[in-house]
Design a protein around this motif. Sequence first.
Motif, PDB file in Angstrom:
ATOM      1  N   THR A 122     -28.239 -44.330  20.963  1.00  0.00           N
ATOM      2  CA  THR A 122     -27.163 -43.209  21.021  1.00  0.00           C
ATOM      3  C   THR A 122     -26.698 -43.183  22.197  1.00  0.00           C
ATOM      4  O   THR A 122     -27.200 -42.784  23.305  1.00  0.00           O
ATOM      5  N   GLU A 123     -25.321 -43.350  22.410  1.00  0.00           N
ATOM      6  CA  GLU A 123     -24.334 -43.156  23.590  1.00  0.00           C
ATOM      7  C   GLU A 123     -23.521 -41.980  23.479  1.00  0.00           C
ATOM      8  O   GLU A 123     -22.842 -41.767  22.662  1.00  0.00           O
ATOM      9  N   VAL A 124     -23.326 -41.258  24.580  1.00  0.00           N
ATOM     10  CA  VAL A 124     -22.362 -40.217  24.543  1.00  0.00           C
ATOM     11  C   VAL A 124     -21.586 -40.434  25.775  1.00  0.00           C
ATOM     12  O   VAL A 124     -21.975 -40.612  27.017  1.00  0.00           O
ATOM     13  N   TYR A 125     -20.148 -40.506  25.409  1.00  0.00           N
ATOM     14  CA  TYR A 125     -19.217 -40.584  26.571  1.00  0.00           C
ATOM     15  C   TYR A 125     -18.090 -39.335  26.438  1.00  0.00           C
ATOM     16  O   TYR A 125     -18.077 -38.818  25.553  1.00  0.00           O
ATOM     17  N   GLN A 126     -17.691 -39.119  27.637  1.00  0.00           N
ATOM     18  CA  GLN A 126     -16.607 -38.317  27.848  1.00  0.00           C
ATOM     19  C   GLN A 126     -15.342 -38.782  28.545  1.00  0.00           C
ATOM     20  O   GLN A 126     -15.676 -39.261  29.392  1.00  0.00           O
ATOM     21  N   LYS A 127     -14.129 -38.302  28.242  1.00  0.00           N
ATOM     22  CA  LYS A 127     -13.072 -38.751  28.628  1.00  0.00           C
ATOM     23  C   LYS A 127     -12.971 -38.130  30.036  1.00  0.00           C
ATOM     24  O   LYS A 127     -12.657 -36.669  29.642  1.00  0.00           O
ATOM     25  N   GLN A 128     -12.907 -38.492  31.122  1.00  0.00           N
ATOM     26  CA  GLN A 128     -12.705 -37.651  32.364  1.00  0.00           C
ATOM     27  C   GLN A 128     -11.439 -38.410  33.015  1.00  0.00           C
ATOM     28  O   GLN A 128     -11.371 -39.388  33.545  1.00  0.00           O
ATOM     29  N   LYS A 129     -10.280 -37.522  32.837  1.00  0.00           N
ATOM     30  CA  LYS A 129      -9.009 -37.825  33.486  1.00  0.00           C
ATOM     31  C   LYS A 129      -8.522 -39.188  32.459  1.00  0.00           C
ATOM     32  O   LYS A 129      -8.542 -38.880  31.422  1.00  0.00           O
ATOM     33  N   LYS A 130      -8.404 -40.263  32.839  1.00  0.00           N
ATOM     34  CA  LYS A 130      -8.156 -41.410  32.116  1.00  0.00           C
ATOM     35  C   LYS A 130      -9.207 -42.375  31.634  1.00  0.00           C
ATOM     36  O   LYS A 130      -9.098 -43.275  30.964  1.00  0.00           O
ATOM     37  N   ASP A 131     -10.384 -42.221  32.401  1.00  0.00           N
ATOM     38  CA  ASP A 131     -11.372 -43.119  32.243  1.00  0.00           C
ATOM     39  C   ASP A 131     -12.625 -42.440  31.253  1.00  0.00           C
ATOM     40  O   ASP A 131     -12.673 -41.185  31.270  1.00  0.00           O
TER      41      ASP A 131
END
Length: 150
Positions: A122-131
Amino acid sequence: MKIKHLIIVFFLLGTSFSFAQSTKDEETVLQLSKDKWQWMADKNIDKLKDLFDAKAKFVHMSGTWKTDEELEIIKTGSIWYKEAQVHDTAIEISGETAIVWNRITLIAMVRGTEAKTEFTVTEVYQKQKKDWKMLALTFSSVRDTHQIKK
């Protein structure tokens, strides 16, 4: 009557733009997830450092640690992620958060011993600005018949 039609047109345009953005974000995150496995195999610390949030957490069978520890483990080869064979993937995006599930067979060298293990990761990602930045990566041991529901 014309106002009603105009409202419907704007609604449909907004919905299609939102769907297109969501699909683009899904493709971007799925590619990052795929690239991450290769970067881990290659011990490419520079790429991983850019991907991992500084406060990310990594949950393995033997413990939980933060970004700096994970990068050091990869760099030194304490765990060498030689190959992740991805069998199944699912993604869900809600706002600026993406969750990816990968069912994999991981071939790794762990403290000098080769291990071949089935996991759902399980991978959790967050959009921070454009990345997109990875906030969490959790390995769950599963049978090879395990399937991810989409």
